[in-house]
Design an enzyme around this catalytic site. Sequence first.
Site, PDB file in Angstrom:
ATOM      1  N   TYR A   1      -4.697   1.766   7.333  1.00 52.72           N
ATOM      2  CA  TYR A   1      -5.260   2.182   6.034  1.00 52.72           C
ATOM      3  C   TYR A   1      -6.623   2.845   6.255  1.00 52.72           C
ATOM      4  O   TYR A   1      -6.862   3.980   5.837  1.00 52.72           O
ATOM      5  CB  TYR A   1      -5.389   0.963   5.110  1.00 52.72           C
ATOM      6  CG  TYR A   1      -5.978   1.297   3.764  1.00 52.72           C
ATOM      7  CD1 TYR A   1      -5.260   2.040   2.837  1.00 52.72           C
ATOM      8  CD2 TYR A   1      -7.258   0.860   3.405  1.00 52.72           C
ATOM      9  CE1 TYR A   1      -5.796   2.358   1.593  1.00 52.72           C
ATOM     10  CE2 TYR A   1      -7.801   1.163   2.170  1.00 52.72           C
ATOM     11  CZ  TYR A   1      -7.069   1.910   1.268  1.00 52.72           C
ATOM     12  OH  TYR A   1      -7.600   2.228   0.043  1.00 52.72           O
TER      13      TYR A   1
ATOM     14  N   THR B   1      -6.527  -3.237  -9.741  1.00 51.21           N
ATOM     15  CA  THR B   1      -5.393  -2.362 -10.077  1.00 51.21           C
ATOM     16  C   THR B   1      -4.097  -3.144  -9.813  1.00 51.21           C
ATOM     17  O   THR B   1      -4.129  -4.186  -9.146  1.00 51.21           O
ATOM     18  CB  THR B   1      -5.389  -1.084  -9.202  1.00 51.21           C
ATOM     19  OG1 THR B   1      -5.164  -1.456  -7.838  1.00 51.21           O
ATOM     20  CG2 THR B   1      -6.692  -0.309  -9.310  1.00 51.21           C
ATOM     21  N   PRO B   2      -2.966  -2.637 -10.303  1.00 50.26           N
ATOM     22  CA  PRO B   2      -1.702  -3.358 -10.079  1.00 50.26           C
ATOM     23  C   PRO B   2      -1.395  -3.621  -8.606  1.00 50.26           C
ATOM     24  O   PRO B   2      -0.904  -4.694  -8.250  1.00 50.26           O
ATOM     25  CB  PRO B   2      -0.666  -2.433 -10.713  1.00 50.26           C
ATOM     26  CG  PRO B   2      -1.423  -1.739 -11.799  1.00 50.26           C
ATOM     27  CD  PRO B   2      -2.792  -1.515 -11.239  1.00 50.26           C
ATOM     28  N   SER B   3      -1.707  -2.660  -7.736  1.00 45.75           N
ATOM     29  CA  SER B   3      -1.374  -2.905  -6.322  1.00 45.75           C
ATOM     30  C   SER B   3      -2.295  -3.950  -5.707  1.00 45.75           C
ATOM     31  O   SER B   3      -1.890  -4.666  -4.787  1.00 45.75           O
ATOM     32  CB  SER B   3      -1.391  -1.612  -5.515  1.00 45.75           C
ATOM     33  OG  SER B   3      -2.693  -1.138  -5.362  1.00 45.75           O
TER      34      SER B   3
ATOM     35  N   ARG C   1      -1.133  -7.358  -3.793  1.00 48.01           N
ATOM     36  CA  ARG C   1      -1.651  -7.844  -2.502  1.00 48.01           C
ATOM     37  C   ARG C   1      -2.148  -9.282  -2.639  1.00 48.01           C
ATOM     38  O   ARG C   1      -1.943 -10.098  -1.752  1.00 48.01           O
ATOM     39  CB  ARG C   1      -2.791  -6.942  -1.990  1.00 48.01           C
ATOM     40  CG  ARG C   1      -2.322  -5.575  -1.516  1.00 48.01           C
ATOM     41  CD  ARG C   1      -3.391  -4.834  -0.750  1.00 48.01           C
ATOM     42  NE  ARG C   1      -4.469  -4.320  -1.569  1.00 48.01           N
ATOM     43  CZ  ARG C   1      -4.380  -3.258  -2.383  1.00 48.01           C
ATOM     44  NH1 ARG C   1      -3.230  -2.604  -2.480  1.00 48.01           N
ATOM     45  NH2 ARG C   1      -5.412  -2.840  -3.080  1.00 48.01           N
TER      46      ARG C   1
ATOM     47  N   ASP D   1       6.507  13.613  -5.809  1.00 42.84           N
ATOM     48  CA  ASP D   1       6.401  12.742  -4.640  1.00 42.84           C
ATOM     49  C   ASP D   1       5.564  13.459  -3.596  1.00 42.84           C
ATOM     50  O   ASP D   1       5.996  14.473  -3.037  1.00 42.84           O
ATOM     51  CB  ASP D   1       7.819  12.454  -4.107  1.00 42.84           C
ATOM     52  CG  ASP D   1       7.806  11.539  -2.890  1.00 42.84           C
ATOM     53  OD1 ASP D   1       6.715  11.254  -2.353  1.00 42.84           O
ATOM     54  OD2 ASP D   1       8.907  11.119  -2.485  1.00 42.84           O
TER      55      ASP D   1
HETATM   56  P1  NAD Z   1      -1.964   1.547  -7.207  1.00 44.04           P
HETATM   57  O1  NAD Z   1      -1.885   1.327  -5.721  1.00 44.04           O
HETATM   58  O2  NAD Z   1      -1.874   0.348  -8.079  1.00 44.04           O
HETATM   59  O3  NAD Z   1      -0.860   2.585  -7.658  1.00 44.04           O
HETATM   60  C1  NAD Z   1      -0.467   3.587  -6.777  1.00 44.04           C
HETATM   61  C2  NAD Z   1       0.394   4.602  -7.484  1.00 44.04           C
HETATM   62  O4  NAD Z   1       0.818   5.538  -6.493  1.00 44.04           O
HETATM   63  C3  NAD Z   1       1.644   4.024  -8.133  1.00 44.04           C
HETATM   64  O5  NAD Z   1       1.747   4.466  -9.473  1.00 44.04           O
HETATM   65  C4  NAD Z   1       2.772   4.596  -7.275  1.00 44.04           C
HETATM   66  O6  NAD Z   1       3.971   4.814  -7.998  1.00 44.04           O
HETATM   67  C5  NAD Z   1       2.145   5.893  -6.781  1.00 44.04           C
HETATM   68  N1  NAD Z   1       2.780   6.424  -5.570  1.00 44.04           N
HETATM   69  C6  NAD Z   1       3.206   5.717  -4.508  1.00 44.04           C
HETATM   70  N2  NAD Z   1       3.790   6.542  -3.621  1.00 44.04           N
HETATM   71  C7  NAD Z   1       3.704   7.792  -4.134  1.00 44.04           C
HETATM   72  C8  NAD Z   1       4.143   9.067  -3.697  1.00 44.04           C
HETATM   73  N3  NAD Z   1       4.794   9.210  -2.533  1.00 44.04           N
HETATM   74  N4  NAD Z   1       3.881  10.147  -4.472  1.00 44.04           N
HETATM   75  C9  NAD Z   1       3.247  10.000  -5.661  1.00 44.04           C
HETATM   76  N5  NAD Z   1       2.824   8.817  -6.131  1.00 44.04           N
HETATM   77  C10 NAD Z   1       3.061   7.725  -5.377  1.00 44.04           C
HETATM   78  O7  NAD Z   1      -3.291   2.373  -7.542  1.00 44.04           O
HETATM   79  P2  NAD Z   1      -4.780   2.153  -7.039  1.00 44.04           P
HETATM   80  O8  NAD Z   1      -4.982   0.778  -6.490  1.00 44.04           O
HETATM   81  O9  NAD Z   1      -5.629   2.648  -8.133  1.00 44.04           O
HETATM   82  O10 NAD Z   1      -4.902   3.131  -5.792  1.00 44.04           O
HETATM   83  C11 NAD Z   1      -5.044   4.523  -5.975  1.00 44.04           C
HETATM   84  C12 NAD Z   1      -5.778   5.110  -4.783  1.00 44.04           C
HETATM   85  O11 NAD Z   1      -7.061   4.485  -4.679  1.00 44.04           O
HETATM   86  C13 NAD Z   1      -5.078   4.886  -3.456  1.00 44.04           C
HETATM   87  O12 NAD Z   1      -5.205   6.040  -2.648  1.00 44.04           O
HETATM   88  C14 NAD Z   1      -5.839   3.727  -2.856  1.00 44.04           C
HETATM   89  O13 NAD Z   1      -5.792   3.720  -1.456  1.00 44.04           O
HETATM   90  C15 NAD Z   1      -7.247   4.030  -3.354  1.00 44.04           C
HETATM   91  N6  NAD Z   1      -8.132   2.871  -3.337  1.00 44.04           N
HETATM   92  C16 NAD Z   1      -7.815   1.767  -4.068  1.00 44.04           C
HETATM   93  C17 NAD Z   1      -8.662   0.659  -4.004  1.00 44.04           C
HETATM   94  C18 NAD Z   1      -8.368  -0.598  -4.768  1.00 44.04           C
HETATM   95  O14 NAD Z   1      -9.032  -1.627  -4.505  1.00 44.04           O
HETATM   96  N7  NAD Z   1      -7.445  -0.602  -5.696  1.00 44.04           N
HETATM   97  C19 NAD Z   1      -9.826   0.693  -3.200  1.00 44.04           C
HETATM   98  C20 NAD Z   1     -10.110   1.858  -2.483  1.00 44.04           C
HETATM   99  C21 NAD Z   1      -9.251   2.948  -2.570  1.00 44.04           C
END
Ligand code: NAD
Length: 244
Positions: A146, A181-183, A187, A57
């Site tokens: 963010y 991605t799943p998140s 959203r 974490d």
């Molecule tokens: P996601 O948001 O779907 O998954 C996030 C993961 O982070 C999950 O597996 C969750 O369990 C884990 N997580 C949450 N809190 C945590 C903690 N305290 N410690 C460890 N793990 C934790 O994944 P994503 O969309 O690929 O995002 C990954 C990164 O990429 C993030 O930093 C996000 O801001 C960045 N990002 C994503 C996008 C997008 O469009 N998806 C765009 C720009 C940047």
Amino acid sequence: MTNRLAGKTALVTAAAQGIGRASALRFAAEGARVIATDINMAKMGDFPAGVTTRRLDVMDAEDIKKAAAEIGKIDVLLNCAGVVHAGTILECSEEDFDFAVTLNMRGAYRMIRAFLPAMVANGGGSIINIASVASTIKGVPNRFIYGTTKAGLMGLTKAVAADFVGQGIRCNAVCPGTVQTPSLDDRINANPDAQAARKAFIARQPMGRLGRPEEIADMCLYLASDESAFVSGTEFVIDGGMTI
Ligand code: NAD
């Protein structure tokens, strides 16, 4: 498989899904020993050989210190954990602010502080922070805290790069646009009209599509490998033209 990371150990945070997972898989396919970490161990069951999993974490300072003491030297640190808060400054409570800062910025700060000394002692390493185009490159509506934290992460990236460039440490950031991605699905599905929301997310990219996690993982691979040996303190935008 071309073994571009043969002999290297890489630690990835937030590796259960999305960009972190795609990067952990890419690193392993290129011969790295990968330590995939997340808080959601339920989704960490099916990694291939070469990947070990561990609950970590990034909001828990003691957990991070313990992991660093147990794992020791790594060559690559990919700080991927992050959360999206939707809203303007007027919709961002003190709690929202603190949570985003602690996860999106302090998480990387703590991880680097914990793992950097062994990297320096070992003669170097590559730190990769997943930022975003939001506020780092371009203001994005309803992404106040963010974008603020991601721009802060970019500042952290440059500061670490400047301080440790003489000790073999490289520190770079990747700034994705909108990635499937799943998140992102969460959203989208949180909207009353999910179909319209998906269209709006796609429309942010002039290329007319969302990014794929594997496309971000390819940039992480470049930054993790010795191919980027002359690169530090820089942001790499992968955004389908969102910031043209
Ligand atoms: P996601 O948001 O779907 O998954 C996030 C993961 O982070 C999950 O597996 C969750 O369990 C884990 N997580 C949450 N809190 C945590 C903690 N305290 N410690 C460890 N793990 C934790 O994944 P994503 O969309 O690929 O995002 C990954 C990164 O990429 C993030 O930093 C996000 O801001 C960045 N990002 C994503 C996008 C997008 O469009 N998806 C765009 C720009 C940047």
